[in-house]
Design a protein around this motif. Structure first.
Motif, PDB file in Angstrom:
ATOM      1  N   VAL B 184       0.734  -1.445   0.416  1.00  0.00           N
ATOM      2  CA  VAL B 184      -0.626   0.424  -0.008  1.00  0.00           C
ATOM      3  C   VAL B 184       1.080   1.274   0.238  1.00  0.00           C
ATOM      4  O   VAL B 184       1.800   0.892   0.675  1.00  0.00           O
ATOM      5  CB  VAL B 184      -0.853  -0.308   1.645  1.00  0.00           C
ATOM      6  CG1 VAL B 184      -1.879   1.692   1.585  1.00  0.00           C
ATOM      7  CG2 VAL B 184      -1.944  -1.132   1.019  1.00  0.00           C
ATOM      8  N   CYS B 185       0.745   2.135  -1.136  1.00  0.00           N
ATOM      9  CA  CYS B 185       1.852   3.528  -0.962  1.00  0.00           C
ATOM     10  C   CYS B 185       1.428   4.133   0.238  1.00  0.00           C
ATOM     11  O   CYS B 185       0.234   4.446   0.348  1.00  0.00           O
ATOM     12  CB  CYS B 185       0.933   4.288  -2.502  1.00  0.00           C
ATOM     13  SG  CYS B 185       1.896   5.534  -2.553  1.00  0.00           S
ATOM     14  N   TYR B 187       1.498   6.491   0.842  1.00  0.00           N
ATOM     15  CA  TYR B 187       1.089   8.348   0.113  1.00  0.00           C
ATOM     16  C   TYR B 187      -0.468   8.359   0.491  1.00  0.00           C
ATOM     17  O   TYR B 187      -1.066   9.483   0.553  1.00  0.00           O
ATOM     18  CB  TYR B 187       1.519   8.842  -1.434  1.00  0.00           C
ATOM     19  CG  TYR B 187       3.677  10.331  -1.294  1.00  0.00           C
ATOM     20  CD1 TYR B 187       3.453  11.294  -1.123  1.00  0.00           C
ATOM     21  CD2 TYR B 187       3.778   8.549  -1.930  1.00  0.00           C
ATOM     22  CE1 TYR B 187       4.159  11.587  -0.459  1.00  0.00           C
ATOM     23  CE2 TYR B 187       5.343   9.636  -1.922  1.00  0.00           C
ATOM     24  CZ  TYR B 187       5.499  10.679  -1.464  1.00  0.00           C
ATOM     25  OH  TYR B 187       6.626  11.450  -1.382  1.00  0.00           O
ATOM     26  N   GLU B 188      -0.683   6.753   0.072  1.00  0.00           N
ATOM     27  CA  GLU B 188      -2.518   6.878   0.345  1.00  0.00           C
ATOM     28  C   GLU B 188      -2.588   6.819   1.557  1.00  0.00           C
ATOM     29  O   GLU B 188      -3.464   7.207   2.207  1.00  0.00           O
ATOM     30  CB  GLU B 188      -2.101   5.020  -0.432  1.00  0.00           C
ATOM     31  CG  GLU B 188      -4.106   4.723  -0.369  1.00  0.00           C
ATOM     32  CD  GLU B 188      -3.945   4.580  -1.839  1.00  0.00           C
ATOM     33  OE1 GLU B 188      -5.633   5.640  -0.981  1.00  0.00           O
ATOM     34  OE2 GLU B 188      -3.633   5.400  -2.411  1.00  0.00           O
ATOM     35  N   LYS B 189      -1.730   6.999   2.187  1.00  0.00           N
ATOM     36  CA  LYS B 189      -1.888   6.648   4.055  1.00  0.00           C
ATOM     37  C   LYS B 189      -1.461   8.108   4.533  1.00  0.00           C
ATOM     38  O   LYS B 189      -1.187   8.432   5.876  1.00  0.00           O
ATOM     39  CB  LYS B 189      -1.299   6.002   4.341  1.00  0.00           C
ATOM     40  CG  LYS B 189      -1.405   4.281   4.186  1.00  0.00           C
ATOM     41  CD  LYS B 189      -0.669   3.340   4.665  1.00  0.00           C
ATOM     42  CE  LYS B 189       0.400   2.954   4.273  1.00  0.00           C
ATOM     43  NZ  LYS B 189       1.260   1.560   4.925  1.00  0.00           N
ATOM     44  N   TYR B 235       1.009  17.279   0.077  1.00  0.00           N
ATOM     45  CA  TYR B 235       1.091  15.936   1.722  1.00  0.00           C
ATOM     46  C   TYR B 235       1.530  16.488   3.214  1.00  0.00           C
ATOM     47  O   TYR B 235       2.104  16.582   4.135  1.00  0.00           O
ATOM     48  CB  TYR B 235       2.254  14.874   1.764  1.00  0.00           C
ATOM     49  CG  TYR B 235       1.089  13.804   1.179  1.00  0.00           C
ATOM     50  CD1 TYR B 235       0.417  12.728   1.028  1.00  0.00           C
ATOM     51  CD2 TYR B 235       1.312  14.252  -0.566  1.00  0.00           C
ATOM     52  CE1 TYR B 235      -0.676  11.815   0.406  1.00  0.00           C
ATOM     53  CE2 TYR B 235       0.457  13.063  -1.831  1.00  0.00           C
ATOM     54  CZ  TYR B 235      -0.338  11.786  -1.011  1.00  0.00           C
ATOM     55  OH  TYR B 235      -0.521  11.698  -1.779  1.00  0.00           O
TER      56      TYR B 235
END
Lengths: 361, 262
Positions: B184-185, B187-189, B235
């Motif tokens: 899971v990336c 950046y996704e988190k 971000y």
């Protein structure tokens, strides 16, 4: 029998039965996303999921695949490795089935690819039809993949208390034959199926602001569009979009020696047109310098070139490339920008235009 | 002209290999020693004559030299040049040797200030120069990036050098390998990561284990500085923080990096 039905409470019994017949792969949760994995515990299977990080492509065209063994002294190469076990891909979305159909076209083209075909022969596909959008990134309706269009062995459709099973092959029929809890669909079941499909028409609307024919023409005319520079400026060339695409099939081969330095294995490894060195040739010439021309190439490989060659669009509408892009390069936005440029309204459609459809969770 | 390393030799007499450490923690040599079963096989192919961590002899007759650590004193410069003269093949092992590594932090301050911070009153007795990766001083034939070096890559490079072939470094981002591993990336988190601009080859080792990418393998040849800055800013990172991320390992890599990220 063309349509059968199974009660929802019997689904797990059937899944147990399936896992005894062949290796079973199904989607399950991984943190906040989903992945296809070998099923160890049936309760972990997710029937409702947004497209998995990697498409099921990894099972019939693996990331790093053994092609054959070789020996230097005495020189010897083996035939393609083909000992694969039967496997079932369970709960595959219709977009990903379209992806499988695309790769079929590619790998069956002469000369046929024995490694792909050997695996494919062992594969059984059980699909599941989406009744609502996974999220705002999908463009499956525009691509015509929001409804089943063949390419599977069985297709599940949720009609409330039951699933309808569309039987599309002999392989599929064998998986339900002789099971008392799977019955031929009756008239009431078929009526429910019709109702479900009617309801879907209200939910699924074309996401791209033009027909596929129009999009094709637009691509034909906008090769030099400044839109590509904008996409290229944001791109970091990480290659995520191509890794997660169900129809990207570029690969590289590499020979890996054992430490004996006399025996080795030839591997096939995924490659990506987004990589800096992808279109570089001997002498240092680069046919696609710059991230803008590489991104453009990716889009043309979905909406233009395969249409010329195979009369088929290679975008399935799964939305993975947009979902995975940390630079937020959106396929819907890019295609709609091109369409807007084509019809002379230069302003870029806002992201909210896409979000209007809402997020069905 | 330097005589080329002859791979045919490995079929007869075993080539002699020596390890030398400069400014570093010796962790990459430790990786080499931790190779497990493969170390026995490697020992069958080469003759290790100098390796402080695993033996007490110090042979000075060698054809292949592994250099660990960055160059930080005038003495280092002389020493590495001497090794280069003697060795047919020179391998830079680990981030300190290939890109300067963490030691490059010294370059952020003027040398005098850096010396004083570390050695206080005794600073004038210390000789120090700006941190440099090995290839800034002598020609390097093989690069093994990473902090620490990744064992499968060490083995690949050994095979290449024994076959007399170049080792072509990946020129694509860690993301490529990370995505193939179906992580899971980050950046996704909403967590930052230097994967998009860092050179692959580690099989996304850190991210596989729940960590972020620190950029220890150096940047790809043509990092997308603008795109990456946009992403990090999106971000919620400040420009100075971004710079700190980029320079944790790469500060001594010089102009190219300065232009891209400073």
């Amino acid at each position: 029998m063309k349509y059968a039905s199974i009660k929802k409470e019997d689904l797990n019994i059937w899944l147990e039965y399936l896992s005894g017949r062949a290796r079973l792969y199904a989607p399950r949760k991984k943190e906040n996303l989903f992945v296809f994995r070998p099923v160890k515990d049936i309760s972990e299977i997710a029937l409702k999921y947004i497209p998995t990080i990697l498409p099921p492509k990894k099972y019939y065209f693996p990331q790093k695949e053994k092609l054959f063994k070789f020996k230097i002294r005495p020189f010897k190469t083996a035939k393609a490795i083909k000992e694969f076990e039967d496997f079932i891909l369970f709960a595959v979305h219709t977009c990903d089935i379209a992806g499988i159909q695309c790769l079929d076209v590619i790998f069956r083209e002469s000369p046929e690819d024995p490694n792909y075909l050997n695996r494919k022969e062992k594969m059984i596909i059980i699909g599941i039809e989406c009744l609502e959008y996974c999220d705002k990134h999908a463009n499956c309706t525009s691509m015509g993949n929001h409804v089943p269009r063949g390419g599977y062995d069985l297709m599940l459709v949720d009609i409330g208390e039951k699933f309808i099973l569309h039987i599309n092959s002999e392989k599929g029929e064998k998986l339900i034959r002789g099971l008392t809890y799977i019955k031929e669909a009756n008239d009431a079941d078929m009526l429910s199926l019709e109702r479900v499909r009617e309801a879907k028409k209200k939910i699924f609307k074309e996401e791209l602001n033009g027909s596929l024919a129009k999009i094709y023409e637009t691509f034909d005319r906008h090769f030099a569009s400044p839109i590509w520079q904008d996409v290229g400026r944001r791109c970091v060339a990480c290659g995520n979009c191509t890794s997660v695409c169900p129809t990207c099939y570029c690969f590289d081969t590499s020979d890996e020696m054992k430490l004996s330095l006399n025996e080795g294995m030839r591997y096939r490894i995924w490659n990506s047109c987004q990589m800096e060195d992808y279109a570089k040739v001997a002498g240092g010439e680069d046919f696609r310098k710059g991230r803008d021309s590489r991104q453009r190439h990716r889009y043309y490989r979905k909406f233009k070139y395969p249409v010329d060659k195979f009369n088929r669009y290679f975008c399935t509408g799964c939305g993975r490339c947009t979902r995975t892009c940390m630079a937020e390069i959106s396929l819907i936005e890019t295609v709609n920008s091109l369409l807007a440029a084509e019809s002379g309204t230069p302003e870029r459609p806002s992201a909210s235009g896409v979000a209007e459809r809402g997020e069905a969770k | 002209m330097k005589k080329q390393f002859n791979p045919e030799r490995s079929r007869g007499a075993k080539p002699k290999v020596a390890f030398f450490d400069f400014t570093d923690c010796e962790g990459c040599q430790l990786q080499f020693a931790n190779m497990g079963q493969a170390l026995l096989e490697v020992a069958g192919l080469v003759d290790i004559v100098n390796f402080r961590e695993i033996m007490s002899e110090e042979g000075q007759d060698y054809e292949i030299a592994f250099i660990e650590g960055s160059i930080t004193t005038d003495k280092d410069v002389t020493r590495v040049k001497k090794i280069r003269e003697k060795a047919n093949v020179l391998v830079a092992l680990g981030a300190c040797a290939t890109i300067g590594g963490v030691n490059g932090i010294k370059n952020r301050a003027p040398l005098e200030l850096a010396k004083e911070r570390v050695y206080g009153k005794k600073s004038d007795t210390i000789n120090t120069i700006n941190t440099m990766p090995v290839h800034k001083v002598v020609k390097v034939d093989y690069f093994i990036h990473g902090c620490p070096a990744y064992i499968p890559e060490i083995i690949t490079v050994i095979k290449c050098l024994l076959m007399g072939r170049p080792y072509v470094l990946p020129n694509y981002a860690v993301c490529t390998e990370c995505k193939m591993n179906e992580n899971v990336c980050r950046y996704e988190k909403d967590q930052e990561c230097l994967g998009p601009v860092t050179r692959a080859g580690c099989n996304s080792w850190c991210v596989n284990n729940g960590n972020r990418c620190y950029g220890c393998r150096g940047l790809v040849d043509n990092p997308a500085a603008d795109g990456q800055k946009d992403i990090l800013l999106k971000y919620g990172l400040k420009l100075e923080e971004i710079l700190q991320h980029f320079t944790l390992y790469n500060d001594s890599m010089g102009e190219k990096y300065d232009q891209a990220f400073k």
